[in-house]
Design an enzyme around this catalytic site. Structure first.
Site, mmCIF file in Angstrom:
data_model
loop_
_atom_site.group_PDB
_atom_site.id
_atom_site.type_symbol
_atom_site.label_atom_id
_atom_site.label_comp_id
_atom_site.label_asym_id
_atom_site.label_seq_id
_atom_site.Cartn_x
_atom_site.Cartn_y
_atom_site.Cartn_z
ATOM 1 N N ASP A 201 0.048 -21.874 18.567
ATOM 2 C CA ASP A 201 0.479 -21.845 17.171
ATOM 3 C C ASP A 201 -0.704 -21.435 16.292
ATOM 4 O OD1 ASP A 201 2.461 -22.102 15.215
ATOM 5 O OD2 ASP A 201 1.824 -24.130 14.728
ATOM 6 N N ASP A 205 -4.726 -26.056 11.473
ATOM 7 C CA ASP A 205 -3.736 -26.404 10.441
ATOM 8 C C ASP A 205 -4.234 -27.635 9.696
ATOM 9 O OD1 ASP A 205 -2.088 -24.488 11.546
ATOM 10 O OD2 ASP A 205 -0.367 -25.823 11.779
ATOM 11 N N ARG A 257 -3.625 -15.106 7.753
ATOM 12 C CA ARG A 257 -3.936 -16.510 7.454
ATOM 13 C C ARG A 257 -5.424 -16.843 7.629
ATOM 14 N NH1 ARG A 257 1.148 -20.200 9.654
ATOM 15 N NH2 ARG A 257 2.757 -18.939 8.663
#
Ligand SMILES: *[C@@H]1O[C@H](CO)[C@@H](O)[C@H](O)[C@H]1NC(C)=O
Ligand SMILES: *[C@@H]1O[C@H](CO)[C@@H](O)[C@H](O)[C@H]1NC(C)=O
Ligand SMILES: *[C@@H]1O[C@H](CO)[C@@H](O)[C@H](O)[C@H]1NC(C)=O
Length: 375
Positions: A201, A205, A257
């Site tokens: 993923d 995060d 990102r």
């Protein structure tokens, strides 16, 4: 004519000052400067000039900058040595990484030697822990699960290679996402000098109401979605989020990102961007982004920034996205937005100018350090 001579003389004196090898003051004594110290990187210059770093590991705790600077991993805690790569999540054995991570007491976790830790369950980090990989080549992941900092505070993760992280069953229920480092509902977290790549993923995060986080000196590469800051567009608790992203090297092989932001306040300072396939800095839900002194080298995609496609310009032109002193190379451009400048929109005092980025980020990622010499 005289003015020109004075100018040349001034220039020459500046050169001789900066090339002089002056000894640095370390912990009350002098030591010769290491090749990689004195780069202007305030975190590295705080500890890497000390050849005795291994005897004084906890000095690192005083070196953080930015919103995560209060993360000291509980300096003063006992040193715990990982000497066993095994992992039993239900009954962690002494000597394993997980055993150290789940203890209630503050611990400074180090590694007995080079090792690869590939876990069947995500490695949940509890409060008041430092994971310090200096002095060993430590790889976490490699087809197994990686780190989750969940409901914790005061965590430092330093000097690891975190790669090929995969989803795994959580201890309670459900599956983890397969992030390299997932920070959920946590505060005072600092991730420094890690190499993070090729996960299922995100690489990193920071979500679910987490704040006071610094992500620094990392080498992020070979991956689609690098850093997500903010859970989703409805999770308004993330308005309190404050994250510093500084001195990282982004690429090669990244798509988007770097980071992607929601709601909070984000300082993106002195990073080196080696191309991006889609965008470098993006976001939604009205984040405030200060981009200062970064070096953006564009490849095919030229625009640094990206707002979600379904947000009209009439909405996003109110979002405060500031580019200040960024170096734009090979056609890179930053689409700024927002209102008048307030104190909130200033770069932090540790920020340097963009031309010093290559030297400040030249050793981004996990370092190779030997005890008894400069790291
Ligand atoms: C040097 O560092 C050590 C370890 O942190 C500390 O015990 C000692 O007091 C320091 N010495 C000076 C002169 O600051
Ligand atoms: C490994 O560490 C554990 C816990 O600190 C200790 O009990 C054990 O003796 C160590 N084993 C070796 C081989 O050093
Ligand atoms: C956040 O963590 C605290 C404990 O530190 C817990 O009480 C709370 O329920 C958690 N909140 C969420 C949204 O997970």
């Amino acid at each position: 004519m005289a003015a020109i001579f004075i100018f040349i003389w001034l220039f020459a004196s500046v050169l001789s000052i900066s090339s002089a090898s002056s000894p640095l003051l370390i912990n009350g004594s002098t030591a010769d400067a290491a090749p990689d110290c004195g780069t202007g990187n305030p975190i590295d210059d705080c500890w890497r000039c000390d050849p005795g770093w291994a005897d004084n590991r906890q000095r690192l705790a005083d070196c953080a900058v930015g919103f995560g600077r209060r993360a000291v991993g509980r300096k003063g805690g006992r040193v715990y040595v990982v000497n066993d790569t095994g992992d039993d999540a239900a009954r962690p054995a002494p000597g394993t990484l997980r055993y150290g991570l789940v203890q209630d007491e503050p611990l400074w976790i180090v590694f007995a030697g080079d090792m690869t830790i590939s876990s069947a369950h995500e490695l949940v980090v509890s409060s008041r822990k430092t994971v310090d990989g200096r002095g060993a080549r430590v790889v976490v992941g490699d087809g197994g699960a990686c780190f989750a900092v969940r409901g914790a505070s005061d965590v430092v993760i330093h000097g690891l290679t975190i790669r090929r992280c995969r989803p795994a069953p959580k201890l309670e229920a459900g599956m983890s996402d397969g992030d390299g480092v997932g920070v959920h509902n946590s505060s005072d977290v600092w991730v420094d000098h890690c190499t993070v790549e090729a996960c299922a993923d995100g690489l990193i995060d920071v979500v679910v109401g987490s704040t006071r986080v610094t992500l620094s000196n990392k080498l992020l590469r070979n991956h689609d979605k690098a850093i997500l800051l903010g859970h989703n567009d409805d999770y308004t608790d993330d308005k309190a989020m404050q994250v510093t992203v500084a001195f990282n090297r982004f690429g090669p092989g990244l798509v988007q990102r770097m980071p992607r932001c929601r709601f909070g306040l984000f300082h993106v300072i002195n990073n080196d961007y080696i191309a991006w396939q889609k965008y470098a800095i993006g976001g939604s839900a009205s984040p405030t982004i200060i981009s200062h002194g970064n070096r953006f080298y564009a490849d095919m995609a030229k625009e640094v920034t990206k707002r979600d496609d379904d947000v009209p310009e009439s909405v996003w032109h109110h979002w405060n996205w500031v580019s200040d002193g960024d170096l734009m190379l090979n056609g890179a451009f930053f689409r700024a937005s927002g209102e008048a400048r307030t104190d909130n929109l200033k770069a932090p005092s540790f920020a340097r100018s963009a031309p010093s980025v290559p030297s400040m980020t030249s050793s981004a990622g996990a370092l190779s350090c030997k005890e008894g010499s400069h790291c």
